[in-house]
Design a protein around this motif. Structure first.
Motif, PDB file in Angstrom:
ATOM      1  N   UNK A  26      43.358  48.315  35.469  1.00  0.00           N
ATOM      2  CA  UNK A  26      42.526  49.276  35.179  1.00  0.00           C
ATOM      3  C   UNK A  26      42.043  50.479  36.401  1.00  0.00           C
ATOM      4  N   UNK A  27      41.735  49.656  37.383  1.00  0.00           N
ATOM      5  CA  UNK A  27      41.658  50.340  38.865  1.00  0.00           C
ATOM      6  C   UNK A  27      42.699  51.253  39.330  1.00  0.00           C
ATOM      7  N   UNK A  28      44.090  50.796  39.252  1.00  0.00           N
ATOM      8  CA  UNK A  28      45.185  51.610  39.374  1.00  0.00           C
ATOM      9  C   UNK A  28      45.380  52.714  38.356  1.00  0.00           C
ATOM     10  N   UNK A  29      45.135  52.415  37.106  1.00  0.00           N
ATOM     11  CA  UNK A  29      45.028  53.358  36.082  1.00  0.00           C
ATOM     12  C   UNK A  29      44.153  54.460  36.043  1.00  0.00           C
ATOM     13  N   UNK A  30      42.908  54.375  36.494  1.00  0.00           N
ATOM     14  CA  UNK A  30      41.735  55.056  36.360  1.00  0.00           C
ATOM     15  C   UNK A  30      40.994  56.042  37.441  1.00  0.00           C
ATOM     16  N   UNK A  31      41.272  54.999  38.767  1.00  0.00           N
ATOM     17  CA  UNK A  31      40.922  55.725  40.094  1.00  0.00           C
ATOM     18  C   UNK A  31      41.614  56.601  40.301  1.00  0.00           C
ATOM     19  N   UNK A  32      41.079  57.619  40.871  1.00  0.00           N
ATOM     20  CA  UNK A  32      41.798  58.955  41.354  1.00  0.00           C
ATOM     21  C   UNK A  32      42.501  58.576  42.585  1.00  0.00           C
ATOM     22  N   UNK A  33      43.583  59.415  42.720  1.00  0.00           N
ATOM     23  CA  UNK A  33      44.187  59.197  44.104  1.00  0.00           C
ATOM     24  C   UNK A  33      43.667  60.214  45.030  1.00  0.00           C
ATOM     25  N   UNK A  56      42.680  49.556  56.117  1.00  0.00           N
ATOM     26  CA  UNK A  56      41.543  48.525  55.790  1.00  0.00           C
ATOM     27  C   UNK A  56      41.206  48.446  54.106  1.00  0.00           C
ATOM     28  N   UNK A  57      41.292  47.468  53.261  1.00  0.00           N
ATOM     29  CA  UNK A  57      41.082  47.198  52.034  1.00  0.00           C
ATOM     30  C   UNK A  57      41.845  48.429  51.262  1.00  0.00           C
ATOM     31  N   UNK A  58      43.139  47.901  51.213  1.00  0.00           N
ATOM     32  CA  UNK A  58      44.186  49.052  50.666  1.00  0.00           C
ATOM     33  C   UNK A  58      44.104  49.038  49.011  1.00  0.00           C
ATOM     34  N   UNK A  59      43.421  48.179  48.503  1.00  0.00           N
ATOM     35  CA  UNK A  59      43.206  48.105  46.947  1.00  0.00           C
ATOM     36  C   UNK A  59      44.717  47.993  46.258  1.00  0.00           C
ATOM     37  N   UNK A  80      41.972  40.737  48.350  1.00  0.00           N
ATOM     38  CA  UNK A  80      41.814  40.209  46.970  1.00  0.00           C
ATOM     39  C   UNK A  80      43.608  40.053  46.266  1.00  0.00           C
ATOM     40  N   UNK A  81      43.767  38.812  45.756  1.00  0.00           N
ATOM     41  CA  UNK A  81      44.936  38.539  45.493  1.00  0.00           C
ATOM     42  C   UNK A  81      45.610  39.386  44.121  1.00  0.00           C
ATOM     43  N   UNK A  82      44.588  39.623  43.226  1.00  0.00           N
ATOM     44  CA  UNK A  82      45.195  40.290  42.063  1.00  0.00           C
ATOM     45  C   UNK A  82      45.165  41.843  42.391  1.00  0.00           C
ATOM     46  N   UNK A  83      44.558  42.457  43.498  1.00  0.00           N
ATOM     47  CA  UNK A  83      44.591  43.790  43.917  1.00  0.00           C
ATOM     48  C   UNK A  83      46.212  43.707  44.665  1.00  0.00           C
ATOM     49  N   UNK A  84      46.261  42.848  45.331  1.00  0.00           N
ATOM     50  CA  UNK A  84      47.492  42.647  46.220  1.00  0.00           C
ATOM     51  C   UNK A  84      48.606  42.840  45.386  1.00  0.00           C
ATOM     52  N   UNK A  85      48.741  41.949  44.285  1.00  0.00           N
ATOM     53  CA  UNK A  85      49.883  42.112  43.308  1.00  0.00           C
ATOM     54  C   UNK A  85      50.252  43.316  42.988  1.00  0.00           C
ATOM     55  N   UNK A  86      49.042  44.106  42.392  1.00  0.00           N
ATOM     56  CA  UNK A  86      49.448  45.564  42.082  1.00  0.00           C
ATOM     57  C   UNK A  86      50.001  46.489  43.292  1.00  0.00           C
ATOM     58  N   UNK A  87      49.028  46.309  44.464  1.00  0.00           N
ATOM     59  CA  UNK A  87      49.633  47.017  45.526  1.00  0.00           C
ATOM     60  C   UNK A  87      51.194  46.975  46.067  1.00  0.00           C
ATOM     61  N   UNK A  88      51.509  45.615  46.052  1.00  0.00           N
ATOM     62  CA  UNK A  88      52.893  45.295  46.217  1.00  0.00           C
ATOM     63  C   UNK A  88      53.893  46.019  45.273  1.00  0.00           C
ATOM     64  N   UNK A  89      53.432  46.388  44.081  1.00  0.00           N
ATOM     65  CA  UNK A  89      54.328  46.818  42.944  1.00  0.00           C
ATOM     66  C   UNK A  89      54.380  48.059  43.302  1.00  0.00           C
ATOM     67  N   UNK A  90      53.041  49.136  43.460  1.00  0.00           N
ATOM     68  CA  UNK A  90      52.820  50.313  43.764  1.00  0.00           C
ATOM     69  C   UNK A  90      53.389  50.863  45.009  1.00  0.00           C
ATOM     70  N   UNK A  95      57.560  52.567  53.073  1.00  0.00           N
ATOM     71  CA  UNK A  95      57.298  51.914  54.489  1.00  0.00           C
ATOM     72  C   UNK A  95      55.876  51.219  54.673  1.00  0.00           C
ATOM     73  N   UNK A  96      55.703  50.067  54.063  1.00  0.00           N
ATOM     74  CA  UNK A  96      54.539  49.455  53.782  1.00  0.00           C
ATOM     75  C   UNK A  96      54.683  47.844  53.790  1.00  0.00           C
ATOM     76  N   UNK A  97      53.768  47.446  54.856  1.00  0.00           N
ATOM     77  CA  UNK A  97      53.908  45.883  55.035  1.00  0.00           C
ATOM     78  C   UNK A  97      52.381  45.391  54.380  1.00  0.00           C
ATOM     79  N   UNK A  98      52.564  44.816  53.399  1.00  0.00           N
ATOM     80  CA  UNK A  98      51.475  44.169  52.780  1.00  0.00           C
ATOM     81  C   UNK A  98      50.930  42.961  53.382  1.00  0.00           C
ATOM     82  N   UNK A  99      49.543  42.926  53.483  1.00  0.00           N
ATOM     83  CA  UNK A  99      49.219  41.666  54.059  1.00  0.00           C
ATOM     84  C   UNK A  99      47.887  41.315  53.495  1.00  0.00           C
ATOM     85  N   UNK A 100      47.900  39.779  53.068  1.00  0.00           N
ATOM     86  CA  UNK A 100      46.611  39.498  52.269  1.00  0.00           C
ATOM     87  C   UNK A 100      45.807  38.764  53.326  1.00  0.00           C
ATOM     88  N   UNK A 101      44.775  39.616  53.782  1.00  0.00           N
ATOM     89  CA  UNK A 101      43.799  39.609  54.756  1.00  0.00           C
ATOM     90  C   UNK A 101      42.803  40.567  54.611  1.00  0.00           C
TER      91      UNK A 101
END
Length: 262
Positions: A26-33, A56-59, A80-90, A95-101
């Motif tokens: 829902x965050x990805x769908x409704x938050x503005x870019x 910092x805090x890529x969401x 957040x692991x669930x946000x991280x999953x969406x982050x990896x997909x989007x 050129x993005x290195x996604x880091x769980x930290x």
């Protein structure tokens, strides 16, 4: 280490900054870019080319995609692991290195051209954030913080929603001192950091008219609402929907703070 603006809100509940994962899609769908003007402004301010960045805090990657889409190699930190999953997909294919930290535990020997946070700086530890930011920056590199609150533009519906929120919601994390007429937060903190110079506050005006159902759905991804029990949250959102017309105007101005490492 406690996050000073990150209360859990209730026994057994995760820290406030980790509530967003419960509504990651829902965050990805409704938050503005963020508009290209944000990146253009950052690049124009920079004293040298911006080729690398740490976020910092890529969401779910709203701002990540903005800079990576301009060719910046972004190291995107997300706790957040669930946000991280969406982050990896989007951000796939960028050129993005996604880091769980989180910012407080991230360690690297790399020095970056840019450290930035989009509506996330207030979740970091006020005792250490500037030392950490400065340490990650190459000489002459920049730090940027920005957000896009998307408040209701018209006074009457704004006041109606504000009255409901004041009666039902816990207090939001403080964004620090400052008003529209002076150096707001976090620029007010940047000014006190000896290693930073040329601190600027810029507003990038914009507006948008949206369906109220979309606006209310976005409210459901705000941390103050996520602190409520599901039934209470649904009731609060229903009450807000009932006081609004079918379409509303939003002030989608982006406030941007910039500083350069000496």
């Amino acid at each position: 280490m406690a996050m000073v603006t990150d209360p859990s809100g209730a026994p057994g509940q995760p820290p406030r900054r980790l509530l967003f994962g419960t509504v990651a899609e829902e965050y990805e769908r409704h938050r503005l870019g963020y508009p290209d003007q944000v990146a253009d402004t950052v690049f124009a301010y920079a004293r040298k080319p911006v080729r690398t960045a740490v976020e910092i805090g890529a969401g779910t990657g709203k701002a990540t995609r903005l800079f990576a889409g301009h060719g910046v190699a972004v190291t995107a930190l997300e706790p957040d692991r669930q946000m991280l999953s969406v982050l990896r997909r989007t951000t796939a294919g960028l050129p993005v290195s996604v880091v769980h930290a989180d910012f407080e535990t991230f360690e690297t020997d790399q020095r970056f051209d840019l450290v930035f946070a989009a509506a996330a700086w207030h979740w970091t530890d006020s005792d250490t954030r500037w030392q950490r930011a400065v340490r990650l920056l190459a000489p002459g590199a920049i730090v940027a913080s920005f957000g896009r609150p998307a408040d209701i533009a018209d006074p009457e519906p704004f006041a109606a929603v504000e009255a409901i929120e004041r009666s039902l919601l816990p207090t939001d994390p403080s964004s620090g001192p400052g008003t529209a007429d002076d150096m707001g937060w976090p620029g007010s903190e940047m000014l006190a950091v000896e290693e930073l110079t040329d601190v600027r506050q810029l507003d990038l005006p914009s507006g948008l008219t949206v369906d109220t159902d979309d606006y209310v759905a976005r409210l459901g991804t705000v941390s103050a609402y996520l602190l409520l029990a599901p039934d209470a949250r649904a009731d609060a959102l229903r009450r807000i929907r009932d006081v609004l017309p079918d379409r509303i105007r939003l002030d989608t101005t982006v406030r941007l703070h910039l500083a350069t490492k000496r």
